[in-house]
Design a protein around this motif. Sequence first.
Motif, short mmCIF file in Angstrom:
data_model
loop_
_atom_site.label_atom_id
_atom_site.label_comp_id
_atom_site.label_asym_id
_atom_site.label_seq_id
_atom_site.Cartn_x
_atom_site.Cartn_y
_atom_site.Cartn_z
N CYS A 116 4.69 -6.65 -1.22
CA CYS A 116 5.32 -6.61 -2.57
C CYS A 116 6.68 -7.28 -2.17
O CYS A 116 7.51 -7.69 -3.78
CB CYS A 116 5.63 -5.11 -2.14
SG CYS A 116 4.60 -3.92 -2.26
N ILE A 144 7.26 -7.14 -5.76
CA ILE A 144 7.99 -5.56 -5.71
C ILE A 144 8.70 -5.15 -5.59
O ILE A 144 8.66 -4.70 -4.40
CB ILE A 144 6.14 -5.06 -6.18
CG1 ILE A 144 5.65 -6.19 -7.23
CG2 ILE A 144 5.51 -4.02 -6.00
CD1 ILE A 144 6.23 -6.02 -9.01
N LEU A 148 -0.62 -8.78 -6.91
CA LEU A 148 0.62 -8.93 -7.16
C LEU A 148 1.32 -10.76 -6.99
O LEU A 148 2.67 -10.24 -8.18
CB LEU A 148 1.62 -9.02 -5.96
CG LEU A 148 1.36 -6.87 -5.16
CD1 LEU A 148 1.97 -6.92 -3.78
CD2 LEU A 148 2.04 -6.13 -6.47
#
Length: 238
Positions: free
Chosen positions: A109, A114, A228
């Motif tokens: 992430c 993110i 991602l």
Amino acid sequence: MYQKDFWIVGKHAVCEAIKNKNRLVSNISILEQNSDQVEKITDKKFNIVNKKFFNKLLENQDHHHQGFAAKIKSFGKKNLKEDIANIKNLLILNDINDQRNIGSILRNCLAFNINNVVISNKFFKPFSMSLYIAAAGSMEKINIYDVTNITNSIKLLKENGFWIIGFDQNSKETLEDFSFTKKNALILGSEGFGIKPLIKSQCDNILKIDISNELESLNVSNASAVILYELAKKNRPN
């Protein structure tokens, strides 16, 4: 998640905790060979210890401590409803219980910008050394919302304009062909069981990663990296 003092180990986990101004660090204990690295990032006092210290701390568990340990205080509980206006994309972990996988996902992430993750507090162990080692410092930079009910969180996200996207290798719709919206909530399920049927029924789309027929699926942390990356690539300005 209640606040408490606990030990973490590992170079990246410890160094990032020390550098985080919002993290209370009450004890830093390291092998002598690591003193220069700690002196570069803080003026706090630290203890020089030997390998026996780590053997006792870890109770001979096979954690890769790298000669770094710190006693830290956990953060207070975050409120998704209070923060949701400032969130663009987030990841939801549905019944993933391996703390090493969770840590690796958090690291992914951070790599792809993110900064917010929703996880059931039933499966999240915030004081786990394995979690911190695998996260490699990203626990200091990711907002983690440990919630009682994932379904309620999805409802809140929908009310605030998020598109809910689940992942299942049996889907016909591929990640590669999908166009993301401005606000996305991506859901990953547990290995072996996937996303729960109730959670899946709340998704606006179910996607799969297009992989070789020689392999049934990817490890969930590896899958998260692919997903991602794809989100980051498609959301880049032209």
